[in-house]
Design a protein around this motif. Structure first.
Motif, PDB file in Angstrom:
ATOM      1  N   CYS A 222      -0.436   6.042  -0.255  1.00  0.00           N
ATOM      2  CA  CYS A 222      -1.290   6.015  -0.657  1.00  0.00           C
ATOM      3  C   CYS A 222      -1.034   6.083  -2.592  1.00  0.00           C
ATOM      4  O   CYS A 222      -0.012   6.873  -2.699  1.00  0.00           O
ATOM      5  N   CYS A 223      -2.067   5.663  -2.914  1.00  0.00           N
ATOM      6  CA  CYS A 223      -2.654   6.036  -4.470  1.00  0.00           C
ATOM      7  C   CYS A 223      -3.034   7.302  -4.742  1.00  0.00           C
ATOM      8  O   CYS A 223      -3.735   7.923  -3.915  1.00  0.00           O
ATOM      9  N   TYR A 224      -2.654   8.012  -5.766  1.00  0.00           N
ATOM     10  CA  TYR A 224      -2.394   9.285  -5.907  1.00  0.00           C
ATOM     11  C   TYR A 224      -3.751   9.517  -6.334  1.00  0.00           C
ATOM     12  O   TYR A 224      -4.536  10.833  -6.671  1.00  0.00           O
ATOM     13  N   LYS A 225      -4.024   8.963  -6.972  1.00  0.00           N
ATOM     14  CA  LYS A 225      -5.122   9.126  -7.650  1.00  0.00           C
ATOM     15  C   LYS A 225      -7.005   8.665  -6.958  1.00  0.00           C
ATOM     16  O   LYS A 225      -7.884   8.974  -7.147  1.00  0.00           O
ATOM     17  N   CYS A 226      -7.027   7.231  -5.852  1.00  0.00           N
ATOM     18  CA  CYS A 226      -8.025   6.998  -5.255  1.00  0.00           C
ATOM     19  C   CYS A 226      -8.222   6.334  -4.237  1.00  0.00           C
ATOM     20  O   CYS A 226      -8.980   6.519  -3.256  1.00  0.00           O
ATOM     21  N   GLY A 227      -6.560   7.196  -3.400  1.00  0.00           N
ATOM     22  CA  GLY A 227      -6.652   7.349  -2.303  1.00  0.00           C
ATOM     23  C   GLY A 227      -5.970   5.949  -1.382  1.00  0.00           C
ATOM     24  O   GLY A 227      -5.870   5.849  -0.423  1.00  0.00           O
ATOM     25  N   LYS A 228      -5.873   4.544  -1.870  1.00  0.00           N
ATOM     26  CA  LYS A 228      -5.844   3.697  -1.299  1.00  0.00           C
ATOM     27  C   LYS A 228      -4.688   3.208  -1.120  1.00  0.00           C
ATOM     28  O   LYS A 228      -3.090   3.670  -1.235  1.00  0.00           O
ATOM     29  N   LYS A 229      -4.484   2.866   0.965  1.00  0.00           N
ATOM     30  CA  LYS A 229      -2.918   2.585   1.717  1.00  0.00           C
ATOM     31  C   LYS A 229      -1.948   1.889   1.102  1.00  0.00           C
ATOM     32  O   LYS A 229      -2.841   0.705   0.057  1.00  0.00           O
TER      33      LYS A 229
ATOM     34  N   ALA B  46       2.214  -0.194  -8.445  1.00  0.00           N
ATOM     35  CA  ALA B  46       0.884   0.164  -9.307  1.00  0.00           C
ATOM     36  C   ALA B  46       0.141   0.230  -7.665  1.00  0.00           C
ATOM     37  O   ALA B  46      -0.356  -0.961  -7.296  1.00  0.00           O
ATOM     38  N   CYS B  47      -1.839   0.654  -8.057  1.00  0.00           N
ATOM     39  CA  CYS B  47      -2.555   0.366  -7.127  1.00  0.00           C
ATOM     40  C   CYS B  47      -2.931  -0.588  -7.662  1.00  0.00           C
ATOM     41  O   CYS B  47      -3.813  -0.764  -8.553  1.00  0.00           O
ATOM     42  N   SER B  48      -3.364  -1.790  -6.677  1.00  0.00           N
ATOM     43  CA  SER B  48      -3.913  -2.512  -7.159  1.00  0.00           C
ATOM     44  C   SER B  48      -5.500  -1.932  -7.564  1.00  0.00           C
ATOM     45  O   SER B  48      -6.304  -3.435  -7.886  1.00  0.00           O
ATOM     46  N   GLU B  49      -6.092  -1.129  -6.801  1.00  0.00           N
ATOM     47  CA  GLU B  49      -7.670  -1.147  -6.683  1.00  0.00           C
ATOM     48  C   GLU B  49      -7.768  -0.012  -8.409  1.00  0.00           C
ATOM     49  O   GLU B  49      -8.516  -0.912  -8.795  1.00  0.00           O
ATOM     50  N   CYS B  50      -7.492   0.636  -8.504  1.00  0.00           N
ATOM     51  CA  CYS B  50      -7.524   1.371  -9.869  1.00  0.00           C
ATOM     52  C   CYS B  50      -6.243   1.521 -11.078  1.00  0.00           C
ATOM     53  O   CYS B  50      -5.982   2.328 -11.989  1.00  0.00           O
ATOM     54  N   GLY B  51      -5.494   0.594 -10.666  1.00  0.00           N
ATOM     55  CA  GLY B  51      -3.637   0.563 -11.585  1.00  0.00           C
ATOM     56  C   GLY B  51      -3.073   2.025 -11.833  1.00  0.00           C
ATOM     57  O   GLY B  51      -2.356   2.611 -12.495  1.00  0.00           O
ATOM     58  N   GLY B  52      -3.396   2.943 -10.747  1.00  0.00           N
ATOM     59  CA  GLY B  52      -3.108   4.408 -10.695  1.00  0.00           C
ATOM     60  C   GLY B  52      -1.169   3.836  -9.398  1.00  0.00           C
ATOM     61  O   GLY B  52      -1.366   2.623  -9.540  1.00  0.00           O
ATOM     62  N   ILE B  53      -0.814   5.269  -9.687  1.00  0.00           N
ATOM     63  CA  ILE B  53       0.923   5.159  -9.181  1.00  0.00           C
ATOM     64  C   ILE B  53       0.611   4.890  -7.235  1.00  0.00           C
ATOM     65  O   ILE B  53      -0.314   6.282  -7.057  1.00  0.00           O
TER      66      ILE B  53
HETATM   67 ZN   LIG Z   1      -5.645   3.423  -6.758  1.00  0.00          ZN
END
Ligand SMILES: [Zn+2]
Length: 133
Positions: A124-131, A110-117
């Motif tokens: 990186c996160c597929y939704k927001c790009g967070k590494k 789970a992405c800690s930024e947006c909850g994406g995967i």
């Molecule tokens: Zn994200």
């Protein structure tokens, strides 16, 4: 959304794969239809393994050849390139059960930024790009 149906016999979690996460021509995962699968996944020697079929097992750890050379090869590639181990996943599924494994996977990726995967292939996160951390 990661679920038990997305976990391949080799221990791969198809829910964190680039081909599953993409918007267009989304792959349904190892257990899904071949339509939008990459040729390498359609031809996959683990998915199509005769021993797996013969034994009617869901995961490779039930096989008397576990871990076979094919699986070890795949596992090494993923450990090296993507810092993820199929064999470790399988050992977790065997000891924790598939439901707990899936619960853990949802948290792990789970992405800690947006909850994406977090995509295992893109790091990186597929939704927001967070590494990936
Ligand atoms: Zn994200």
């Amino acid at each position: 959304m990661i679920n038990a149906g997305l976990i391949a016999p080799c221990g791969m979690d198809c829910g964190i794969c680039m081909a599953y996460l993409r918007e267009k021509n989304k792959c349904p995962g190892c257990h899904g239809s071949d339509e939008n699968k990459s040729p390498s996944c359609v031809r996959c020697r683990i998915k199509n393994c005769a021993n797996l079929r013969k034994k009617r097992t869901r995961f490779c750890f039930d096989c008397d050849r576990f871990p076979c050379d094919r699986l070890k090869h795949l596992d090494k590639r993923y450990r090296t390139k993507y810092a993820m181990s199929m064999i470790e996943n399988l050992e977790d599924i065997r000891s924790l059960g598939i439901r707990q494994f899936v619960r853990n996977e949802k948290i792990r990726w789970a992405c800690s930024e947006c909850g994406g995967i977090i995509c295992v292939h893109r790091w990186c996160c597929y939704k927001c790009g967070k590494k990936r951390e």
